[in-house]
Each structure stands twice: as C-alpha cells, then as structure tokens.
Design a protein around this motif. Structure first.
Motif, PDB file in Angstrom:
ATOM      1  N   SER A 188      32.876  24.213   7.856  1.00 13.38           N
ATOM      2  CA  SER A 188      31.668  25.020   7.687  1.00 13.38           C
ATOM      3  C   SER A 188      31.172  25.438   9.065  1.00 13.38           C
ATOM      4  CB  SER A 188      30.599  24.235   6.922  1.00 13.38           C
ATOM      5  OG  SER A 188      30.283  23.079   7.629  1.00 13.38           O
ATOM      6  N   VAL A 189      30.267  26.408   9.045  1.00  6.76           N
ATOM      7  CA  VAL A 189      29.806  27.008  10.294  1.00  6.76           C
ATOM      8  C   VAL A 189      28.932  26.042  11.078  1.00  6.76           C
ATOM      9  CG1 VAL A 189      28.360  28.846  11.197  1.00  6.76           C
ATOM     10  CG2 VAL A 189      29.936  29.306   9.328  1.00  6.76           C
ATOM     11  N   ALA A 190      28.107  25.292  10.340  1.00  9.54           N
ATOM     12  CA  ALA A 190      27.116  24.474  11.016  1.00  9.54           C
ATOM     13  C   ALA A 190      27.087  23.080  10.394  1.00  9.54           C
ATOM     14  CB  ALA A 190      25.744  25.121  10.900  1.00  9.54           C
ATOM     15  N   PHE A 280      27.139  24.545  16.931  1.00 12.70           N
ATOM     16  CA  PHE A 280      27.278  24.066  15.552  1.00 12.70           C
ATOM     17  C   PHE A 280      25.972  23.534  14.967  1.00 12.70           C
ATOM     18  CE2 PHE A 280      31.598  24.042  17.193  1.00 12.70           C
ATOM     19  CZ  PHE A 280      32.272  24.673  16.175  1.00 12.70           C
ATOM     20  N   ASN A 281      24.872  23.789  15.657  1.00 13.13           N
ATOM     21  CA  ASN A 281      23.557  23.424  15.140  1.00 13.13           C
ATOM     22  C   ASN A 281      23.450  21.945  14.780  1.00 13.13           C
ATOM     23  OD1 ASN A 281      20.965  24.474  14.623  1.00 13.13           O
ATOM     24  ND2 ASN A 281      21.321  24.171  12.439  1.00 13.13           N
TER      25      ASN A 281
ATOM     26  N   ASN B 237      14.439  19.128  13.120  1.00 18.17           N
ATOM     27  CA  ASN B 237      15.625  19.842  13.589  1.00 18.17           C
ATOM     28  C   ASN B 237      16.679  20.040  12.505  1.00 18.17           C
ATOM     29  OD1 ASN B 237      15.050  20.339  16.443  1.00 18.17           O
ATOM     30  ND2 ASN B 237      14.947  18.118  16.534  1.00 18.17           N
ATOM     31  N   ILE B 264      16.755  24.572   9.638  1.00 17.88           N
ATOM     32  CA  ILE B 264      16.362  24.752  11.025  1.00 17.88           C
ATOM     33  C   ILE B 264      17.587  24.941  11.911  1.00 17.88           C
ATOM     34  CG2 ILE B 264      15.140  23.700  12.949  1.00 17.88           C
ATOM     35  CD1 ILE B 264      13.468  22.217  10.783  1.00 17.88           C
ATOM     36  N   TYR B 265      17.578  26.029  12.655  1.00 23.84           N
ATOM     37  CA  TYR B 265      18.690  26.341  13.555  1.00 23.84           C
ATOM     38  C   TYR B 265      18.171  26.457  14.978  1.00 23.84           C
ATOM     39  CZ  TYR B 265      21.241  27.461   9.330  1.00 23.84           C
ATOM     40  OH  TYR B 265      21.845  27.377   8.113  1.00 23.84           O
ATOM     41  N   ALA B 266      18.975  25.936  15.906  1.00 20.62           N
ATOM     42  CA  ALA B 266      18.596  26.076  17.307  1.00 20.62           C
ATOM     43  C   ALA B 266      19.008  27.449  17.825  1.00 20.62           C
ATOM     44  CB  ALA B 266      19.253  24.977  18.130  1.00 20.62           C
ATOM     45  N   ASP B 267      19.952  28.079  17.134  1.00 17.62           N
ATOM     46  CA  ASP B 267      20.530  29.306  17.636  1.00 17.62           C
ATOM     47  C   ASP B 267      20.609  30.323  16.503  1.00 17.62           C
ATOM     48  OD1 ASP B 267      21.885  31.057  19.261  1.00 17.62           O
ATOM     49  OD2 ASP B 267      23.856  30.252  18.736  1.00 17.62           O
ATOM     50  N   THR B 270      24.144  31.199  15.036  1.00 21.61           N
ATOM     51  CA  THR B 270      24.707  30.223  14.112  1.00 21.61           C
ATOM     52  C   THR B 270      24.102  30.400  12.722  1.00 21.61           C
ATOM     53  OG1 THR B 270      24.963  28.661  15.907  1.00 21.61           O
ATOM     54  CG2 THR B 270      25.072  27.774  13.702  1.00 21.61           C
ATOM     55  N   ARG B 273      25.812  33.216  10.987  1.00 16.06           N
ATOM     56  CA  ARG B 273      27.157  32.855  10.538  1.00 16.06           C
ATOM     57  C   ARG B 273      27.096  31.918   9.338  1.00 16.06           C
ATOM     58  NH1 ARG B 273      28.487  31.961  16.362  1.00 16.06           N
ATOM     59  NH2 ARG B 273      28.774  34.089  17.085  1.00 16.06           N
ATOM     60  N   ASP B 274      26.083  31.043   9.330  1.00 18.08           N
ATOM     61  CA  ASP B 274      25.929  30.156   8.179  1.00 18.08           C
ATOM     62  C   ASP B 274      25.562  30.971   6.937  1.00 18.08           C
ATOM     63  OD1 ASP B 274      26.397  27.568   7.493  1.00 18.08           O
ATOM     64  OD2 ASP B 274      24.358  26.855   7.818  1.00 18.08           O
ATOM     65  N   GLY B 277      28.534  32.363   5.624  1.00 12.85           N
ATOM     66  CA  GLY B 277      29.261  31.304   4.951  1.00 12.85           C
ATOM     67  C   GLY B 277      28.626  30.909   3.619  1.00 12.85           C
ATOM     68  N   ASN B 279      25.484  29.764   3.001  1.00 12.34           N
ATOM     69  CA  ASN B 279      24.585  28.608   2.978  1.00 12.34           C
ATOM     70  C   ASN B 279      23.120  28.956   3.124  1.00 12.34           C
ATOM     71  OD1 ASN B 279      26.672  26.725   2.707  1.00 12.34           O
ATOM     72  ND2 ASN B 279      27.105  26.838   4.894  1.00 12.34           N
TER      73      ASN B 279
END
Lengths: 333, 555
Positions: A188-190, A280-281, B237, B264-267, B270, B273-274, B277, B279
C-alpha cells in the motif's frame, strides 16, 4: 567484561552532557540569529504583538539572552538540565509533553528499524556470501551490479519509485485479486493503522536498501579475504566440509566489520527514517523531527537528538561486546 | 561440495523486474482505484441521503482544547464538525446563518446582546448556556493562558486588563451574563462586523465546565456541542474518527453522514497517492500533482475560491518606493494570468481588488494598475526616473514554494522595465524577523493573507492599518495623510449599522490602497479537492473549508 561495560557506561555521561550543551548552544544561536519561532506559527498572518509575547513567555523563550547573538545562555541550559533530571522534557508549541510525543512515535520507528536491520543483515549477508563464494561468476556480477544500483539511487527517489510502483500500481492490481488482506496492506502507499507490521515491510526495505548494498559488498570482500587466509587452508586440509569451513571458520571472522557496520547503522537508520517516514506517512520519530525542525520546536529537537545519541552509544557498546563473541582472541577486562 | 541454494540473491533483480513490469500496468490500473464501490452513484441529483461514513485527508491538527488555540485550517475543519458556533457564513451568498445563536442585537454597534438557541448540550450532557461562552472567551483572552486567538476579543471592554504575565483581572468587564441563554458584550468602540468575527468557530466556541477543569484531557477527546463527537481519543499523527452525537438538538445543522474519518498525512503527495490507492474519499493533492489529478479525475474535482490573497508589499521608508509611479509600474509589468497558467498550474485568480471575490464588496474592476500593460509601465517607470542603481532586491521566503513564480515575475520586470534584480530569500522564521526589523528590507517583499471571517474589513485593517502586518510602514512620513484617510473610511465602515451598509466605506478604503498601490495585489487562491465516487454534495467555504455536515455518502 563487567568492568569494561561499567567503564563504557560511565563514559556515556560526559558524551551526553556535551551533546546536550552543543544542541543547546546551536539552538540558542539559531534563535538569536533567526528570530522568534513563535512568529512563524501564524504563517503569513501577523497576530498582535501581545499574542506573540504571551506565547513566547509561556514557552520560556522570553529570556533576554536570546536577544544577544553569541551568548550561550548558560542560565537556560542549567534550567533545562534541572528539568531533564526530573523527567520534564518540556512541551511542544501545541502544549503537548515532549516525552509523550516521543513515547508515541518511538514504537513505529523501532519496528521499522528492526525490520530494516533484519532485511539488510539477512539479505545483505546472504548475497555477500554467495558473491564471495562465486567470485567473478554470474552470481557475483549480479550482486555487484544490483548493489551498485541500490547504493547510487538516493533514498528519496527510491522511496517514491517504490511507493508508486509497488504501493500504488502493484497494490491496486493486487486489490482485485483473491489474496489475504495483510498482503494487500503490505503493498500500500502509506502506513495503515490496522496492519502495523505488514504495512511497514516495504518502507523498511527502502530504509534498509542502502545499507543492504554496503553489507553485501562488505561481506563479499571480507569473506574473499578470509577464504585466502592460512587458517581456512588448514581447515580445508583437515578435510572439513565446505559448509563448516565457510560457515564456522571463514564467515565468523569476516563478520566483524559487518557487525560494526550494522551497529553504527542502527543509529543512522533511526535518523534516516526522516525521509522514509515522510514518504510512507509513518507517525514515527522521523516525522516528529521533521515537524519540529520546521517549527523550530527546541525542546522536541533536543530530546530526539539526545535519544538518538543514546541509541548510537548503546549500539556501539553492543558492537564492541559482540567482537569478543565473534573472535575469541579479542578480550575485555 | 555443497553449495547453499537460495533464492535470496535474486531479490534485487526480481525487484527491478517487478518495477518495470508494473510500470506497463500503470496506465490501465491507475484510474479505477476504489476497490469495492464500483457501482456508479445511483440516484443522480438527489443529494442529501443520510448515513454512511467517509474519509478526508488532513494534516496533524494543532489543538482542540482550548479551541482558542486553533489558528489553522486543519484543526478548525474538525472543530467546525465537533462544535456548533454562534453563526456560520453561507458560502454562496456570504450571508450569516445563525447556528448556535438565536440573535445578535445592537443599537449602536458597540453594545451587543447575544441570545442563544435553547436545547444545545455538550457531548457530556452539560447544557450550552451563556456561561459556557463567557467562560471560553475569558479563558481565550487571558494572557497567562497564551492562546493564539485571544486577540479576537481585543475590542471587548476590559480585554487589556487580562494581558501581561500576571493579568490584573480574570474576566473581561465587557461580558455580562443576563440569563441562561442571554449575554451582553460591550465593545470599547463601535464595530458593525463583530458578529462576523464570531463566525470563526474556534475563537467563539463555548467550553464545557468539565473541559475547563481538565484541558489536557479535553484536548485528547474534545467535549464539543456540535453534531459530531470524537468516537475515540485523538490518535495522533494517524487518524481522528467522528461519529454522530445522538442528543444533538438542531435538525438544520445535524449533518448527514453517520461518521467521518480524518486520516492524517505528513505529506500531501502521499495523501493523493493513497487516494489513488482507494484509501480516501476526499483529498487535497499537492500542487505538483494537480496536472495529474486534472487529467485522471476530471469528473470528480472541486475547484473553489479560497480567501487567500497573495501580494507584494513595499518598504515605504526607502525613497525609491515612495514614488507611486514606481509602485504602479511594477504592478503593470506583471503578467498575472501568464504566471498563473505557466508556473502555478492555474490554481489562482488574478487580483482585481484587494478584497477577495467571495467576500461581499469585492469588485472585478477596482484595481486600475492590476492589468498587464508593459508600455504604460515603462512610461511610468522612466517618468519617475527608475530606481537607484537600476536594480531592485526582491524579498521572499524560500521554503514555501515561491521561488519559481517570483523568478517569472522578476524576469518580466527585467524585460519590460529594463531593471536588474537580486533575490533576497531565506527561510520563513528569519524572513519574518527581517520584515519585523523593517529597515532591513530594501525592496518589494512577498506575503499573503487568509481572512478569519468574510468581511471586507478583514482584508483591510489588518494589512494596511496600524497593525503589525503593515511591515512596509505605510503611513509614516509623506503617506501619513493617505493612511489617515484610509483609516477613517475603515472606521466609518466599522461604525455602520449593518454589514451591507458598511460596504461603500470599505470599498472607498480599498480604493485608497489601490490608488496608492500600497501593495501589489497578485492573485487570490483556489482550493483544489478530488473526491471518490463514495461521496456527494461536497461543498466548500473559503474560510470554513469543507462543509462536512452537508456531505452525503452514496451506495
């Protein structure tokens, strides 16, 4: 051995104190030169001065010595040490305890570092041994070329490529297939909360990739050297089986530089997690450090770097103790 | 001779193979991301079915308790779902809609009586009464509590007594509880926009007594009065999960979905992209991903005005920039649309006013010098004699993605005005310090603004008034009379009986800014969302972000 360990442990104290002071001084200088980090909390918007004053005061950043470039602010350092001694690591700019932040973040980074070390050690050593045993054959060339590739690609490029191709494209393809959910979570992405180990596998691989390349090459060179040495010839002459000659005699000695590398690498991996965790968070130490640096959150940076120093120290002590296990000629007293 | 047989050596190779093999797959599989919800959204236009849950990307929020510590879009987005404030602003008409308040009344714009709607309770069962608002506001304003939003109450009588390290008072004298559902606010001067300022819910939200007693615990699991409550503690986080609050009394603001999850994403990249995917349901892509998002999700984009305003300020203490012709020429020599199209992925709207288009009172022809006119620019520039040494320093912070467009702009100046430039860039904290030191900055400097409440006043007074964002010191020396005229007009608007009646004065004040080119207005922001087939009726308010309560879940 016990005495040696105790002496080494005592040596930790000046190292840690020195680290703490150095960090403190760097941060004081940064404050003196760059200005109050509280201002940046508000972005482009500028709140009234009294609001900035209130918050600056609440975080103990109103010390007049922070206005004097070059002043080491010893008073603040002593206060900080006193606080640390009582287990008070301070608060971040959102009012959360730094210790809590670290305790929350640490498990993720430890898990990922553990997986990365397993990856790099197992795959690296096996690849190195295979290459060393078949020097200049196809296997050797494959290992040398693939490790060169891995070493030469910067980790953030590798990370994003792996994320897109393995995490996104392959992961999406996998979702349409009948496979266990844990496998889907692996690709998975993250990071996914529900699969705390599976979704760390690929980030850990990225994190360990660079060191994996180094370990394979280190093992290979070191093994080739051992295989040429007198004691291996003697062992062979005694009629020992190849597996015993390589496994017990040659490899054990060849692993000393590899173990040193892995030991130092544990600390480096925890620091290097900054990039991998970002991509990858993963809510670990890397992300915490990144945010804290960006916001200039002095107490958090101080605590994290102190922690990393400790990890480095403990790892290198363990490495030194392991030498005696690997090479009986090395003794400590 | 036994050879260890292992496949492990092949792993680096298989990885490389897998990478190349999958890249061929990418074109076909990238699009249809969502795993199970392959059914197309049936029912067509009928927005508003209740139930279901959805997920939204977010950054780690700053704080939930006290809410007055939340001065960012991530925490305020969630606070807007967990708390019902006094009022909100309709994103289309910009009219105030009373939510927690029954009415705001004032004879003179200075003494306000706020009546609350009956029936609201906190998530722990406590009633929402006048006391709970007064409690929260006094806490916010108290300097010892160091909240970020305390200054929202700076116009309330007695605010000054709560400042400093050891405040003289604990309560603002201007707040009086009349009965359970009524309280009075006395301001130190008339301010017609006062109700609008209270539409920023984090500043105005009430606080339960239980929360007051243990703010730390309340920060982890807020006790709100809104349609949604925390299903579990804040999972720092990682995620925040909200569920419906069963005893919520107000049908109009009750919210449609059963729950929602903030991942919660830091970036930002990402997060996108999630989303690809499968999500996530709603995501803001990173600016660099917008072309890709446009190409891939053309049917499920939401591109809406945000209130953000980008501008270049001038150092009025530098003789060169005291000449209005120089400031006007610089503005005329910027091809805004071309920079937006070519460098900024088309994410902005060229500025024609200093007041954002979504705010009442904004005009699309207010700024005479915001068009691209290189000939007139050159004429004005030469007429004023250019600048000393024929070189200007351009100031910006280099950690906010500004480098490219500033470069494009500077090259335009070089080409159209024949002026040389140097960049003075540094990270944000020292940049702010340099601006604060004022005399240090010797050329145009980049800044931006995002309003707290949709009033023209919020685009004027904080930027060009005597406030601290007026780094360029407009109003000192020769420009004092101009600024006084501006301030008088803003005050006239503030003193108007209603928001609408204040608009002509605010527009006149904006004209003073624009005629003098106090700043170069550049562009207004747009926010860009992509959503999955799982959600419908996603709307956005330029200050409130997503209207979470109106989102409905399909299937």
């Amino acid at each position: 051995m016990g005495r040696y360990t105790a002496r080494r442990l005592l040596q930790f104290i000046p190292v840690i104190l020195g680290t703490l002071f150095l960090l403190h001084y760097l941060q004081t200088l940064s404050f003196q030169i760059n200005g109050n980090p509280i201002r940046a909390l508000f972005g482009d918007r500028q709140p009234p001065q009294e609001t900035i004053d209130n918050i600056t005061r609440a975080y103990g950043l109103d010390d007049p010595c922070l206005e004097q470039p070059g002043n080491p602010c010893l008073g603040m350092f002593v206060d900080r040490l006193k606080n640390l001694a009582t287990g008070n690591f301070g608060q971040d700019f959102n009012g959360r305890d730094v210790l809590t932040l670290i305790v929350e973040a640490l498990p993720f980074t430890l898990k990922m570092t553990f997986l990365a070390v397993v990856f790099e050690a197992v795959i690296g050593i096996v690849a190195g041994v295979l290459a060393g045993l078949r020097k200049d054959k196809l296997t050797d060339n494959v290992v040398r070329i693939s490790t060169t590739l891995v070493i030469s690609v910067p980790i953030f490029v590798l990370g994003v490529l792996v994320q897109i191709f393995l995490g996104l494209y392959f992961g999406n393809w996998l979702k349409t297939r009948e496979v266990p959910d844990a496998l889907k979570a692996t690709f998975s992405v993250a990071y996914q909360e529900d699969y705390p180990w599976a979704s760390l596998v690929i980030p850990a691989f990225v994190l360990g990739a660079l060191s994996l390349g180094f370990i394979a090459r280190l093992t290979r060179t070191s093994l080739i050297e051992s295989l040429r040495s007198d004691y291996v010839r003697t062992a062979r002459a005694k009629g020992l089986k190849q597996s015993r000659v390589v496994g017990v005699h040659a490899l054990r000695n060849s692993l000393i530089p590899v173990v040193t590398f892995i030991g130092i690498d544990i600390g480096a991996l925890m620091g290097g997690a900054l990039i991998t965790e970002g991509i990858f968070n993963i809510p670990g130490i890397g992300g915490l450090t990144f945010r804290s640096i960006r916001n200039g959150e002095t107490p958090v940076i101080l605590a994290v770097v102190t922690l990393l120093t400790l990890v480095f120290l403990v790892a290198s002590l363990l490495v030194d103790l392991l030498y005696a296990v690997l090479d009986p000629r090395i003794r400590y007293e | 001779m036994r050879r260890p047989k292992s496949l492990l050596f092949a792993i680096p190779l298989t990885l490389a193979l897998a990478l190349t093999a999958c890249s061929a797959e990418s074109d076909s599989s990238g699009g249809d991301s969502s795993s199970e919800s392959s059914s197309s959204s049936e029912g067509g236009e009928s927005a508003g079915t209740a139930g279901g849950t959805f997920s939204v990307s977010s950054s780690e929020p700053e704080a939930f308790a006290p809410t007055s510590n939340c001065y960012s879009s991530d925490c305020s987005q969630i606070i807007n779902a967990v708390f019902t404030g006094l009022l909100k602003v309709d994103p289309e008409t910009s009219e105030p809609i009373y939510t927690g308040a029954e009415s705001f009344e004032s004879e003179d714009g200075q003494n306000w009586t706020i009546k609350l709607k009956d029936g609201f309770t906190f998530h722990n069962g406590e009633p929402v009464d006048a006391e709970s608002y007064v409690r929260a506001w006094n806490y916010a304003a108290n300097g010892a509590n160091a909240t970020q939003l305390g200054f929202f109450f700076s116009k309330v009588e007695g605010y000054d007594d709560l400042q400093g390290e050891n405040p003289k008072a604990e309560e603002m004298s201007g707040l009086t509880v009349v009965d359970d559902l009524t309280f009075e606010v006395a301001l130190s001067e008339p301010f017609s926009q006062f109700p609008l300022t209270m539409s920023y819910t984090p500043a105005a939200a009430p606080m339960a007594q239980e929360c007051m007693d243990d703010i730390k615990a309340c920060n982890e699991q807020p006790i709100g009065n809104g349609p949604y409550q925390f299903a579990e503690k804040w999972n720092h986080n990682q995620s925040i999960t909200l569920e419906k609050y069963a005893d919520y009394s107000d049908e109009e603001t009750a919210g449609l979905a059963d729950g929602m999850e903030f991942k919660i994403y830091a970036d930002l990249s990402t997060a996108f992209r999630d989303f690809q995917g499968g999500n996530l349901d709603i995501v803001i892509p990173d600016p660099s991903q917008i072309p890709q998002a446009r190409a891939q999700y053309a049917d499920s984009l939401l591109e809406v005005d945000s209130g953000s305003f980008a501008y270049f300020g001038f150092p009025f203490y530098e003789p060169d920039f005291q000449k209005p012709e120089i400031r006007q020429a610089l503005s005329l020599a910027i091809d805004r649309q071309s920079i937006i199209d070519n460098v900024l992925q088309g994410r902005f709207i060229p500025a024609t006013d200093v007041i954002s288009p979504f705010v009442p009172g904004s005009r699309d022809d207010a700024c005479e010098f915001c068009v691209y006119d290189p000939d007139q620019a050159k004429e004005l520039w030469d007429g004023a004699g250019g600048v000393e040494g024929n070189e200007i320093s351009i100031w910006f912070n280099n950690d906010g993605g500004h480098e490219q467009w500033v470069k494009a702009m500077a090259q335009g100046w070089q080409q159209d005005l024949g002026v040389d430039f140097t960049f003075k860039s540094q990270p944000f904290t020292p940049y702010l310090k340099a601006l604060g030191t004022q005399s240090e900055v010797d050329g145009p400097y980049r800044l931006g603004w995002l309003p707290d409440y949709p009033s023209p006043q919020n685009y004027l007074d904080p930027l060009y008034g005597e406030g601290s964002s007026n780094y360029g010191k407009w109003g000192e020396g020769d420009s004092a009379a101009d600024q006084q005229e501006f301030l008088d007009l803003v005050n006239e608007g503030d003193a108007a009986a209603t928001v609408e009646e204040g608009i002509p004065s605010y527009q006149a004040a904006a004209d003073v800014v624009l005629d003098n080119m106090v700043v170069i207005p550049l562009w207004f922001g747009q926010t860009f969302y992509v959503m999955s087939e799982n959600v419908e009726n996603v709307k956005y308010s330029p200050t409130d972000q997503l209207l979470l309560d109106e989102i409905s879940v399909t299937s």
